[in-house]
Design an enzyme around this catalytic site. Structure first.
Site, PDB file in Angstrom:
ATOM      1  N   CYS A  99      19.028 -35.851  17.217  1.00 23.49           N
ATOM      2  CA  CYS A  99      19.333 -35.389  18.571  1.00 23.49           C
ATOM      3  C   CYS A  99      20.842 -35.325  18.760  1.00 23.49           C
ATOM      4  CB  CYS A  99      18.713 -36.357  19.581  1.00 23.49           C
ATOM      5  SG  CYS A  99      18.961 -35.904  21.298  1.00 23.49           S
TER       6      CYS A  99
ATOM      7  N   GLY B 157      18.368 -27.191  19.334  1.00 20.70           N
ATOM      8  CA  GLY B 157      17.848 -27.186  20.693  1.00 20.70           C
ATOM      9  C   GLY B 157      18.750 -27.995  21.599  1.00 20.70           C
TER      10      GLY B 157
ATOM     11  N   HIS C 228      13.454 -34.342  27.092  1.00 22.61           N
ATOM     12  CA  HIS C 228      14.755 -34.505  27.757  1.00 22.61           C
ATOM     13  C   HIS C 228      14.652 -34.156  29.238  1.00 22.61           C
ATOM     14  CE1 HIS C 228      17.549 -35.630  24.635  1.00 22.61           C
ATOM     15  NE2 HIS C 228      17.147 -34.649  23.849  1.00 22.61           N
TER      16      HIS C 228
ATOM     17  N   GLN D 110      20.963 -32.820  28.848  1.00 22.37           N
ATOM     18  CA  GLN D 110      21.929 -33.348  27.884  1.00 22.37           C
ATOM     19  C   GLN D 110      23.367 -32.982  28.228  1.00 22.37           C
ATOM     20  OE1 GLN D 110      19.351 -31.761  24.505  1.00 22.37           O
ATOM     21  NE2 GLN D 110      20.495 -33.415  23.526  1.00 22.37           N
TER      22      GLN D 110
ATOM     23  N   HIS E  68      10.376 -32.077  21.968  1.00 22.96           N
ATOM     24  CA  HIS E  68      11.593 -32.895  22.014  1.00 22.96           C
ATOM     25  C   HIS E  68      12.456 -32.502  23.217  1.00 22.96           C
ATOM     26  CE1 HIS E  68      15.103 -34.946  19.939  1.00 22.96           C
ATOM     27  NE2 HIS E  68      15.725 -34.175  20.805  1.00 22.96           N
ATOM     28  N   GLU E  69      12.682 -31.204  23.380  1.00 21.81           N
ATOM     29  CA  GLU E  69      13.549 -30.745  24.473  1.00 21.81           C
ATOM     30  C   GLU E  69      12.893 -30.947  25.836  1.00 21.81           C
ATOM     31  OE1 GLU E  69      16.570 -30.355  23.811  1.00 21.81           O
ATOM     32  OE2 GLU E  69      16.345 -30.136  21.654  1.00 21.81           O
TER      33      GLU E  69
END
Length: 167
Positions: A91, A46, A137, A51, A133-134
């Site tokens: 990550c 992902g 971000h 990021q 998780h994404e």
């Protein structure tokens, strides 16, 4: 397509809250293609636009080893959460660091696809973990910030030592 530079924790830009995508156009589709190339090259499952220093609500993921299920989430929102589970996460922005994080076991997410069409996805297991998780971000949160202060401190120290050795 082009490989994008992945920001490394504790880069402050990782804490930028992403803005909604106003229009799904060629620029966004190119970003998506570049993000997939970057994610695959980095052996990730992902990647959030944050990021790669693009602060718009775009996420790509593919949980398969053969790259057969690419998923795109534009302006994703988790509308339901259920249960609780723990999972050891890593990550691309925190390479070599893995730790257990508690998250919802199941999520329901609404988003747009690369064509700008709205869809709803009910996810559990690794897919639910990855979605959460994404989306963290996109809110400027890196998974290590979900750990205890002690663990965060140890990780920062480890990363600083690693940085000194690579200079």
């Amino acid at each position: 397509m082009a490989l994008l530079n992945i920001l490394q924790y504790p880069d402050e830009r990782l804490h930028t809250v992403a803005k909604p995508v106003e229009q799904v156009d060629e620029r966004i589709r190119k970003l998506i293609a570049d993000m997939f190339e970057t994610m695959y090259e980095s052996r990730g499952i992902g990647l959030a636009a944050t990021q790669v220093d693009v602060h718009e609500r775009v996420v790509v993921m593919d949980l398969t080893e053969d790259r057969s299920e690419p998923r795109v989430f534009i302006n994703p929102v988790i509308v339901e959460k259920d249960g609780e589970t723990t999972y050891e996460e890593g990550c691309l922005s925190v390479p070599g660091i893995y730790d257990t994080v508690t998250r919802a076991e199941r999520v329901k997410v609404e988003a747009l696809n690369e064509k700008g069409e709205k869809f709803t996805l009910e996810a559990d297991g690794l897919l639910a973990i990855c979605v959460q998780h994404e989306l963290d971000h996109l809110m400027g949160i890196v998974f290590v910030e979900r750990l205890s202060q002690l663990k965060q401190g140890r990780i920062k120290t480890k990363l600083k030592k690693r940085q000194k050795h690579t200079i």
